[in-house]
Design a protein around this motif. Structure first.
Motif, PDB file in Angstrom:
ATOM      1  N   LYS A   1     -22.711  18.950 -13.489  1.00 22.72           N
ATOM      2  CA  LYS A   1     -23.199  17.890 -14.486  1.00 22.72           C
ATOM      3  C   LYS A   1     -22.437  16.553 -14.008  1.00 22.72           C
ATOM      4  O   LYS A   1     -22.756  15.552 -14.291  1.00 22.72           O
ATOM      5  N   TYR A   2     -21.374  16.522 -13.696  1.00 18.28           N
ATOM      6  CA  TYR A   2     -20.382  15.314 -13.516  1.00 18.28           C
ATOM      7  C   TYR A   2     -20.180  14.793 -12.171  1.00 18.28           C
ATOM      8  O   TYR A   2     -20.573  15.328 -11.145  1.00 18.28           O
ATOM      9  N   SER A   3     -19.408  13.725 -12.030  1.00 19.45           N
ATOM     10  CA  SER A   3     -19.300  13.010 -10.783  1.00 19.45           C
ATOM     11  C   SER A   3     -18.093  12.325 -10.711  1.00 19.45           C
ATOM     12  O   SER A   3     -17.442  12.215 -11.793  1.00 19.45           O
ATOM     13  N   ASN A   4     -17.549  12.120  -9.453  1.00 17.09           N
ATOM     14  CA  ASN A   4     -16.162  11.411  -9.338  1.00 17.09           C
ATOM     15  C   ASN A   4     -16.385   9.940  -9.418  1.00 17.09           C
ATOM     16  O   ASN A   4     -16.194   9.114  -8.400  1.00 17.09           O
ATOM     17  N   SER A   5     -16.713   9.425 -10.545  1.00 18.11           N
ATOM     18  CA  SER A   5     -17.128   8.013 -10.887  1.00 18.11           C
ATOM     19  C   SER A   5     -16.593   7.674 -12.167  1.00 18.11           C
ATOM     20  O   SER A   5     -16.435   8.583 -12.965  1.00 18.11           O
ATOM     21  N   TYR A   6     -16.566   6.307 -12.222  1.00 21.21           N
ATOM     22  CA  TYR A   6     -15.743   5.695 -13.472  1.00 21.21           C
ATOM     23  C   TYR A   6     -16.286   4.333 -13.740  1.00 21.21           C
ATOM     24  O   TYR A   6     -16.833   3.634 -12.755  1.00 21.21           O
ATOM     25  N   ASP A   7     -16.144   3.918 -15.094  1.00 24.65           N
ATOM     26  CA  ASP A   7     -16.362   2.705 -15.474  1.00 24.65           C
ATOM     27  C   ASP A   7     -15.091   2.197 -16.014  1.00 24.65           C
ATOM     28  O   ASP A   7     -14.267   2.939 -16.741  1.00 24.65           O
ATOM     29  N   MET A   8     -14.910   0.922 -16.294  1.00 24.31           N
ATOM     30  CA  MET A   8     -13.496   0.353 -16.715  1.00 24.31           C
ATOM     31  C   MET A   8     -14.043  -0.586 -17.829  1.00 24.31           C
ATOM     32  O   MET A   8     -15.037  -1.353 -17.496  1.00 24.31           O
ATOM     33  N   PHE A   9     -13.421  -0.660 -19.054  1.00 23.92           N
ATOM     34  CA  PHE A   9     -14.019  -1.482 -20.046  1.00 23.92           C
ATOM     35  C   PHE A   9     -12.852  -2.377 -20.601  1.00 23.92           C
ATOM     36  O   PHE A   9     -11.738  -2.130 -20.680  1.00 23.92           O
ATOM     37  N   MET A  10     -13.088  -3.610 -21.022  1.00 24.47           N
ATOM     38  CA  MET A  10     -12.268  -4.645 -21.826  1.00 24.47           C
ATOM     39  C   MET A  10     -13.166  -4.939 -22.853  1.00 24.47           C
ATOM     40  O   MET A  10     -14.317  -5.360 -23.122  1.00 24.47           O
ATOM     41  N   ARG A  11     -12.551  -4.376 -24.270  1.00 25.10           N
ATOM     42  CA  ARG A  11     -13.132  -4.664 -25.545  1.00 25.10           C
ATOM     43  C   ARG A  11     -14.675  -4.411 -25.388  1.00 25.10           C
ATOM     44  O   ARG A  11     -15.375  -5.233 -26.053  1.00 25.10           O
ATOM     45  N   GLY A  12     -14.636  -3.068 -25.259  1.00 23.04           N
ATOM     46  CA  GLY A  12     -15.986  -2.286 -25.204  1.00 23.04           C
ATOM     47  C   GLY A  12     -17.094  -3.145 -24.133  1.00 23.04           C
ATOM     48  O   GLY A  12     -18.391  -2.678 -24.326  1.00 23.04           O
ATOM     49  N   GLU A  13     -16.851  -3.958 -23.421  1.00 22.03           N
ATOM     50  CA  GLU A  13     -17.715  -4.346 -22.284  1.00 22.03           C
ATOM     51  C   GLU A  13     -17.311  -3.745 -20.837  1.00 22.03           C
ATOM     52  O   GLU A  13     -16.185  -3.816 -20.485  1.00 22.03           O
ATOM     53  N   GLU A  14     -18.312  -3.277 -20.192  1.00 22.14           N
ATOM     54  CA  GLU A  14     -18.013  -2.438 -19.049  1.00 22.14           C
ATOM     55  C   GLU A  14     -17.831  -3.775 -18.002  1.00 22.14           C
ATOM     56  O   GLU A  14     -18.608  -4.697 -17.826  1.00 22.14           O
ATOM     57  N   ILE A  15     -16.636  -3.765 -17.221  1.00 19.30           N
ATOM     58  CA  ILE A  15     -16.171  -4.783 -16.528  1.00 19.30           C
ATOM     59  C   ILE A  15     -16.225  -4.319 -15.078  1.00 19.30           C
ATOM     60  O   ILE A  15     -16.118  -4.974 -14.047  1.00 19.30           O
ATOM     61  N   LEU A  16     -15.927  -3.103 -14.634  1.00 24.81           N
ATOM     62  CA  LEU A  16     -16.003  -2.588 -13.408  1.00 24.81           C
ATOM     63  C   LEU A  16     -16.962  -1.473 -13.524  1.00 24.81           C
ATOM     64  O   LEU A  16     -16.813  -0.263 -14.272  1.00 24.81           O
ATOM     65  N   SER A  17     -17.372  -0.998 -12.198  1.00 25.66           N
ATOM     66  CA  SER A  17     -18.244   0.435 -12.004  1.00 25.66           C
ATOM     67  C   SER A  17     -17.600   0.645 -10.747  1.00 25.66           C
ATOM     68  O   SER A  17     -17.477  -0.057  -9.872  1.00 25.66           O
TER      69      SER A  17
END
Lengths: 515, 515
Positions: free
Chosen positions: B445-461
């Protein structure tokens, strides 16, 4: 205590830790799993002879790792190749270390196999020899590992009696007891790293032609020279930015897709922009100037610049990285020339002092003399250059631009006379500069503009810009430029703008060629 | 000695030096010349009354400078507005200073004129009053200077009895005895700096709408807020690079014009490239990975990224500056997540510690709470986020992507629970990520991936990328991608490639809007 001793001498697992009972169990399970998947020997050229494998006492000391999917976060030190030194050999006399690198070359010789382990521009000799811990099968396995494969090895760092001239780590070699393939290279390399690394001067040996080099850029990037070139390039940008930041400059980023072809429309790329079209910016200059009119005072920007120049010379590139500077000055544009001159001196010194290894590395493949520069930088005026060139047979008028051969000759003449590879040439003829160049206050012939040269190549072009909107319009008209097309630019100066000057360094490497 | 004294007390020229006989002669000559050109009073709103002028004892103390063409390199200190402090007032009690800035506002009141001199986000009150050195005509001249004109003033820095609340330099004012217009602004400003600077919260007062703001970007750049925003942006890039450089990363530059639309061809801009076409790169990712396969190990790049997304949201921009990172790791992609998490912490701390003035300045116009973050950064896994959202009324499947409203809500929920404005969300569903994302080793189901968030906004993928060419081909096929089109990319991994991961920070400011 006895246990601890036993552990120190007992077999070590591929995770570098002594194999405890629990770990052993786990490892066995893993080994079974690996065997089941038939990943163990075959992929790296093993013969798949199951009988041999069963008898192999070293079978847990080598093989092909399963593809890394971050199965486990192993806490193991990998010693970088460049740290494999005599000191380390002494420090870790009784202790094995792990090291990751590429198998650069290997040579099998009876019961042993020599190979070179490489990481970036460092390499070390390694040996795996049949013995208490290493089986015949293991040596055979190592001998069959394809060149450029990434491997993890475990072994002892040992002093060698005779320096190994062909390696960067000349005083030691690795006595290897485990070898694991992390990422296997295909058996046939389209081009050899050694061929890609051959010095220009070795005329008798085959050279790799540029097309082959570029078609196999991934391999070409791995040469010591490429490693050093990329580090130097990064260093130039860093020195550029650090110097200017220390002087109070602000970094800006300027648009690349623009709505109007600003500089007359020649040599500009058109982009399909949804239902309309747009253009690729040929320089950040107009935006830098807007930043000055907007009171940022001192700005720089590093970024892509596009020129639709369909010429095949090293000076005509469709895309390059520009390092641009713009600065409000108090009274005289020479304040800005001084800043730029100092900037170059700082870059030259920074490279000389912090990147000598890289420079030496590149010099091995592409020989060149040490770069000479003066401090402060030499500033010549255009008429002096013309005089110097005329005295050496060049025929040119006072207001003619310099041809490329004239620039090269001038570089040599200045080097002879002043012993510098860098100089600034000030006061270009007004006629050969863009419309926004400030004319010289004392002569109608010249302008407050300059180029800067390294070894006879122009590397920066700059000037005091006209900051008065009426005078700017007047000069644009003289150049036959449609004022409507540059209205936004001219209007930028209507609400007061400090006098300013700047310049752009064109790092004219062709991006396409780099990759 | 008497002479020296006389000089100290004698009249000072516009170059700030006492007027010697020789200099006086020169100055007179210059004054005559200026008069001849009728440049003196008229251009800045003087009435051109020659009779008045002749009687004016202060006529050499004010006027409009000729356009700066770098006529002379004057050696004169210009004290920056921000240095006009109580300390300076005490230090330079008997000494006049020169200062350059914009005339922000002025108010004439009988025999005196008050004005505010502004430089960047600093300003100071100044007064010019009829007296021994200042004539009626001079006050009139100053009162007529257009707002936003750049002027040089000479005068005394004097302590004020009551703090001047409306200025950044609250403790002092300038008692001015010379005023020279360096660059005049047109009389009518299309929009006032004060209007552009008005806090969002002052609901009763007229706001400048965004179109007007952008149509007059040069003026908008001059507000304290814009000055601070640009400094902060530069600071973010510097902190990004400095942090990574200290960790051994190399900066690279990647091509923007590319020959094939690599990522499937959607949302890509087409460029006319001489007789053919080319494309604008949608991300530097493939090149970063080539650098890794080429043994650069740890790289970053800051540069323009292009997306042909015809949407009008703050998250869909056709051009933005990307800050990209890519790194070979030893055993687990969390090694890379740790580096990126630390990178953000370093940026947050650097901004907090070195840019507090800028943050406070922006806060005056656009109010916001101090930014909270944890050290080390918080890492959540996707199922945890889904659980948290479901518990708060969001209906979604395990493998659904997060909608923009869900991301915003998640930001608020995480803030409540963990008191941090920044977090990393790991283990995204494989189905919602690009083909080159490494699947989770323990779950389909999953993957070795991530997003990073600042105040509910994705700023890095970001993600661990597949470094095995056969597996990569397999995954591309599953995604229905034509292998022919990505052959060069897949081939990059054929000669051994270390496991690696990375990510891209999209500084999604719209460049077009900035200028």
């Amino acid at each position: 205590m006895a246990d601890a001793n036993a552990e120190n001498e007992g077999p070590l697992g591929p995770d570098g830790k002594p194999i405890s009972k629990k770990a052993l169990k786990k490892q066995q399970k893993q080994a079974e799993k690996a065997a089941k998947k038939e990943q163990h020997k075959q992929a790296a050229g093993g013969d798949g002879n199951e009988d041999t494998e069963k008898e192999d006492f070293a079978k847990d000391s080598y093989g092909k790792c399963p593809m890394n999917q971050s199965q486990e976060r192993v806490e193991r030190d990998l010693v970088p190749v460049q740290s494999l030194t005599l000191e380390l050999a002494e420090k870790k006399k009784d202790e094995k270390i792990w090291c990751r690198g590429r198998l650069h070359t290997s040579r099998s010789k009876g019961k042993q196999c020599f190979f070179v382990l490489r990481h970036q521009h460092f390499n070390v000799q390694a040996i795996v020899a049949v013995g208490e811990r290493v089986s015949k099968q293991m040596v055979k396995f190592v001998a069959a590992i394809t060149k450029e494969s990434i491997i993890d090895v475990e072994g002892y760092v040992r002093k060698v009696d005779q320096k190994i001239e062909s390696c960067s780590q000349q005083d030691v070699e690795l006595h290897v007891e485990q070898v694991w393939v992390v990422s296997a290279a295909e058996p046939r390399l389209p081009v050899q790293i050694d061929d890609l690394s051959r010095p220009e001067s070795e005329d008798d040996l085959a050279k790799v032609n540029p097309d082959t080099r570029l078609d196999n850029r991934i391999l070409d990037l791995r040469t010591a020279t490429s490693q050093a070139v990329f580090r130097l390039q990064g260093g130039v940008c860093r020195l550029f930015r650090d110097t200017l930041t220390a002087k109070g400059f602000t970094e800006i980023h300027t648009p690349k897709i623009i709505s109007a072809a600003s500089e007359g429309g020649a040599n500009v790329f058109t982009v399909s922009y949804f239902k309309g079209s747009a253009y690729l910016a040929q320089s950040p200059q107009l935006y830098k100037q807007m930043a000055i009119a907007g009171d940022l005072d001192k700005v720089f920007t590093v970024g892509a610049v596009f020129r639709a120049e369909d010429s095949n010379t090293h000076r005509h590139l469709t895309e390059f990285v520009g390092l641009d500077v713009e600065m409000a000055f108090k009274y005289h544009y020479h304040e800005v020339m001084d800043v730029i001159g100092d900037l170059f001196v700082n870059i030259f010194k920074g490279l000389r002092d912090n990147f000598q290894t890289e420079i030496d590395t590149i010099n091995k493949q592409y020989k060149s003399e040490p770069f000479k520069f003066l401090e402060p930088s030499l500033r010549l005026e255009y008429p002096e250059a013309v005089k110097l060139l005329r005295a050496n047979g060049v025929e040119m008028g006072d207001e003619d631009d310099l041809t490329t051969p004239a620039e090269k000759l001038l570089g040599r003449l200045v080097k002879q006379k002043y012993d510098t590879d860098f100089f600034m040439l000030d006061k270009y003829p007004l006629a050969v500069r863009p419309f926004y160049t400030m004319p010289d206050p004392n002569s109608t012939k010249y302008s407050n503009s300059y180029d800067m040269f390294m070894r006879g190549e122009e590397i920066l072009s700059g000037a005091q810009r006209i900051h008065d909107p009426d005078f700017l319009s007047e000069r644009a008209k003289v150049h036959g430029i449609d004022l409507e097309k540059i209205r936004a630019y001219i209007d930028s100066f209507r609400y007061g703008c400090p006098p300013h000057a700047g310049g752009g360094i064109g790092k004219r490497w062709k991006q396409d060629l780099l990759w």
